[in-house]
Every structure is written in C-alpha cells, then in structure tokens.
Design an enzyme around this catalytic site. Structure first.
Site, PDB file in Angstrom:
ATOM      1  N   LYS A 269     -20.421 -15.907  -0.627  1.00  0.00           N
ATOM      2  CA  LYS A 269     -21.864 -15.667  -0.450  1.00  0.00           C
ATOM      3  C   LYS A 269     -22.475 -14.812  -1.543  1.00  0.00           C
ATOM      4  CE  LYS A 269     -21.806 -15.545   4.590  1.00  0.00           C
ATOM      5  NZ  LYS A 269     -21.815 -14.548   5.666  1.00  0.00           N
TER       6      LYS A 269
ATOM      7  N   ARG B 177       0.826  -1.217   0.000  1.00  0.00           N
ATOM      8  CA  ARG B 177       0.000   0.000   0.000  1.00  0.00           C
ATOM      9  C   ARG B 177       0.856   1.263   0.000  1.00  0.00           C
ATOM     10  NH1 ARG B 177      -4.909  -2.231   3.779  1.00  0.00           N
ATOM     11  NH2 ARG B 177      -6.033  -3.094   2.031  1.00  0.00           N
TER      12      ARG B 177
HETATM   13  P1  AMP Z   1     -15.338 -13.830  -0.578  1.00  0.00           P
HETATM   14  O1  AMP Z   1     -14.643 -13.217   0.592  1.00  0.00           O
HETATM   15  O2  AMP Z   1     -16.793 -13.667  -0.591  1.00  0.00           O
HETATM   16  O3  AMP Z   1     -14.676 -13.453  -1.901  1.00  0.00           O
HETATM   17  O4  AMP Z   1     -15.141 -15.402  -0.414  1.00  0.00           O
HETATM   18  C1  AMP Z   1     -13.897 -16.011  -0.450  1.00  0.00           C
HETATM   19  C2  AMP Z   1     -13.969 -17.338   0.240  1.00  0.00           C
HETATM   20  O5  AMP Z   1     -14.910 -18.163  -0.421  1.00  0.00           O
HETATM   21  C3  AMP Z   1     -12.646 -18.069   0.199  1.00  0.00           C
HETATM   22  O6  AMP Z   1     -12.165 -18.214   1.518  1.00  0.00           O
HETATM   23  C4  AMP Z   1     -13.002 -19.411  -0.412  1.00  0.00           C
HETATM   24  O7  AMP Z   1     -12.381 -20.501   0.233  1.00  0.00           O
HETATM   25  C5  AMP Z   1     -14.499 -19.499  -0.230  1.00  0.00           C
HETATM   26  N1  AMP Z   1     -15.100 -20.404  -1.212  1.00  0.00           N
HETATM   27  C6  AMP Z   1     -15.028 -20.325  -2.540  1.00  0.00           C
HETATM   28  N2  AMP Z   1     -15.640 -21.363  -3.122  1.00  0.00           N
HETATM   29  C7  AMP Z   1     -16.113 -22.135  -2.121  1.00  0.00           C
HETATM   30  C8  AMP Z   1     -16.837 -23.364  -2.082  1.00  0.00           C
HETATM   31  N3  AMP Z   1     -17.197 -24.003  -3.202  1.00  0.00           N
HETATM   32  N4  AMP Z   1     -17.165 -23.854  -0.863  1.00  0.00           N
HETATM   33  C9  AMP Z   1     -16.803 -23.209   0.274  1.00  0.00           C
HETATM   34  N5  AMP Z   1     -16.132 -22.055   0.293  1.00  0.00           N
HETATM   35  C10 AMP Z   1     -15.771 -21.527  -0.904  1.00  0.00           C
END
Ligand code: AMP
Length: 389
Positions: free
Chosen positions: A198, A38
């Site tokens: 999510k 950063r």
């Molecule tokens: P986000 O912070 O919403 O971008 O989510 C990222 C997280 O989603 C990471 O830690 C991934 O391990 C998790 N993730 C991605 N695909 C899957 C899946 N099929 N099942 C469980 N967790 C997942």
C-alpha cells in the site's frame, strides 16, 4: 544530536539494565523458539557489557499479553537459548519488578533475564511508578532494542528519567549510524527502492526520502495506485482509490526522480503458478503481480550506479512463484552494486535470503516498524530519550 554509546560508559562492577528485543517467534504452546535471530543480534552488546565487568539485567517484551501474565509468552525459552549461545548461566527472574527481583541483582559477570515487561499494563502505558521501579534495579541503562524504539513505553522511555546515564547498545548504534547517514548525508547517487502492498503505509517514507534521494524506484502493488493516478490502465490490480489525489501530489513532488514499472507480469488469478503473461498495458480483468523484465532492467541499471541504496518492500507477490522474479532480481542487483545497501522490512529480508545474497547487504535493519518510522523522518522516542553526548 549524537547519543551516548555503551562504549562511553564505565561498566566495571556496575549493574546494567539492557533493554533488548527478544520478541522472538515461538511455536504454538510458547516453549520452542523458531528463530533466534533477535537473540543473536543482541549478543555483541551483551558480551561487551560482560567483558567490561558489568552485572547484566536484560529486559524485553514478547508478543501481546495485554498486561497480564501468560505462560505462552514467557521469556523462559529465551533464557535457555541465551545461556546456550553465551556459554554461561542465565538466571530467569519470576517477574520484572518487585522484591524478589531486587533480591536477584546480578554481580559482575552474571546475567539475569527479567520476565516479559508486557505482563504489566504499566509498561505500554509508560507509567512513572513502574518506570521508577525498573530503574531502581540498575546503575546504568542501555537500549539495544531498535525494533521497539518507536514506542514510548516504560522500558524504552519512561525509566530513563530515573537513571543517571542512558546509552545506545551496539546494535542500536549500528542501526542509527546506517539509517542516519543514508537519510542525511548519503554517498551519492542515493537510490531508494520501495515496494509492498500500500501507498498509504509508506506516505511519510516517500515524502521524506523525496528530500534526500536522487532516484526513487517504486514497484509492488503500490505502483499501481501511481499508474492509475497517471491515467494508465490497471485492470484488476490492487489500487487504493482514495489515494489517487495523494499519488498525483507525490508524483509532482518527485518529478523525474520517480521511476515506475514500464511492464508487468499479469494474471487473471491470485495464485501460485497461475497462467501469466508479460504486458506493457494491463488488460481488463488481469492483475499485475510482478514487475516485468524491462522494468527489472531499468531498475537494475539505476541500482548498478548507486553508492547508497535504501530498500523496503517487495516488487511483486514474491511469496508465490513465479511472481518472485522481480524481487529476487532486484535483490541480486542490490547485492552486486557494491553500494552501501540498507534493507528494511521482513519481506525484503526474506527476498535477499531466498536470492542467497544476505551476506552482501551492508545492513539489514532489525526493526521493521521502527526503520519505516525513521525513514519517514520521525524522531524515535526511544532514541530521543537517550543521554546526549
Ligand atoms: P508490505 O507489508 O507493505 O511491505 O507489503 C508486502 C506485501 O505486498 C506482500 O505480501 C506482497 O505479496 C504484496 N504485494 C506486492 N506486490 C503486489 C502486487 N503487485 N499485487 C498484490 N500484492 C502485492
């Protein structure tokens, strides 16, 4: 509306207050910076201001000190690191407001780093008196902290009411240029790849991108809420039960623009190197942890034809091998496409690094939350407050 840039300002012998994002990760104890990314990202604006004869006041938050001084969240290590990177002295102020700070006003070519803005609760409350005191330190204001532009705090919004000119720094300019063009007037086809945990975190992003993109590829855990809403078996995969109705509505809105995984790498356990297999229908008791090879092929084919790509979120549990395969393959496909590519979110950034393709991405956004809000169609308060051209 286009905003004033640091390039539009007369800087010679002016005292510039530059809001930067020095919210760096620190090792326990708060003395050692574990990534200076950063600080490096702010260097072009800092050097620009100094080369044009400004005296420079830098200000940032670091961590969540909850309105009280906290030695473990001091910006002192950033002053040391910045001096090293700039090859000139950086003076550390004892605070960010007050008589002692006023007395340290930098002359042309000098750099003063203020202490953590969030040592005062008034920063996050966007308090007018605190804002006025910050503004009284300078002649002109520059905001280069894109990562904080989604917050209406004293240093990002409030103090602008008390300065004559407020401009975007070079990093802020670059973020706005890439994200702005991609979401309003992209080179086509424009493809977005969304993944991560999510649907609920990315509803606005999906709704807003639906208006502009030609194709939306959804992978990662969030895909399984859509597949369940479409009536498919999802076994033990992560599904947001309370978002099934919303997923149906989004599928109606997107129609053929939406592509979901057609095969999956599944396992009975959530752990690295767990026994796994590739399936097109997810069996009971199994959870999908990555997109399968047919999906990689289909997504990569769309990506190969794209002229603009916006990517946020991993295609699977990319932290655990071998469930990083889909994310790494997509990173390579994005890098090899020749399209204008914009990557946001820490996970996607890690993925392009581990795929060894970071230098082939046009723009890696420095603001996770801010870039998601921008992609979701929100006008960022820290941008809205800057002076119009
Ligand atoms: P986000 O912070 O919403 O971008 O989510 C990222 C997280 O989603 C990471 O830690 C991934 O391990 C998790 N993730 C991605 N695909 C899957 C899946 N099929 N099942 C469980 N967790 C997942």
């Amino acid at each position: 509306m286009s905003k004033l840039s640091i390039r539009d300002l007369e800087l010679k012998d002016k005292c510039v207050f530059m809001r930067v994002d020095f919210n760096v990760p620190l090792a326990p104890g708060g003395q050692e910076i574990t990534s200076d990314k950063r600080i490096r990202a702010s260097l072009p604006s800092i050097k620009y201001a100094l080369d044009h004869g400004a005296g420079l006041i830098l200000a940032s938050h670091l961590g969540r000190p909850k309105g009280k001084p906290n030695a473990e969240m001091s910006l002192k290590p950033c002053a040391v690191k910045l001096a090293e990177l700039l090859g000139r002295p950086v003076t550390m102020a004892p605070d960010c407001i007050g008589a002692a700070v006023v007395a340290m006003k930098p002359k042309s070519g000098e750099v003063l780093l203020l202490e953590n803005l969030r040592f005062h609760a008034e920063e996050e409350k966007n308090d007018p008196e605190f804002s006025r005191q910050l503004a009284s330190l300078c002649d002109v204001y520059v905001n280069d902290a894109f990562g904080s532009a989604h917050r209406a705090h004293a240093s990002t919004v409030g103090m602008i009411a008390f300065v004559k000119q407020a401009a975007a720094g070079l990093l802020m300019d670059k973020e706005l240029e890439y994200l702005g063009k991609a979401t309003t007037n992209p080179d086509r086809p424009c493809v977005s790849i969304l993944g991560g945990a999510k649907v609920s975190d990315k509803i606005e992003v999906i709704q807003n991108l639906a208006k502009v993109v030609d194709q939306l590829l959804i992978g990662g855990a969030m895909a399984y809420t859509f597949l369940r809403a479409r009536g498919e078996a999802t076994g033990k995969s992560l599904v947001e039960e309370d978002k099934l109705e919303l997923a149906k509505q989004l599928m109606d809105q997107l129609g053929p623009k939406l592509m979901l995984p057609v095969d999956h790498v599944v396992s009975a356990e959530f752990k690295a190197d767990a026994p796994h297999e590739t399936v097109t229908t997810i069996p009971d008791g199994m959870m999908a942890l990555d997109i399968g090879p047919k999906t990689i092929e289909a997504f990569s084919a769309v990506v190969a034809k794209a002229k603009t790509i916006i990517w946020n979120g991993p295609m699977g549990v990319f932290e655990m091998k071998p469930f990083d395969t889909g994310t790494v393959a997509l990173a390579k496909a994005v890098a090899g496409s020749g399209a204008i590519s914009i990557v946001g979110g820490g996970d996607s950034e890690k993925a392009i690094k581990s795929a060894g393709v970071a230098d082939k991405i046009s723009h890696v956004s420095t603001g996770g939350g801010a870039s998601l809000e921008f992609l979701g169609g929100t006008v960022l308060p820290g941008v809205a407050a800057l002076t119009n051209k």
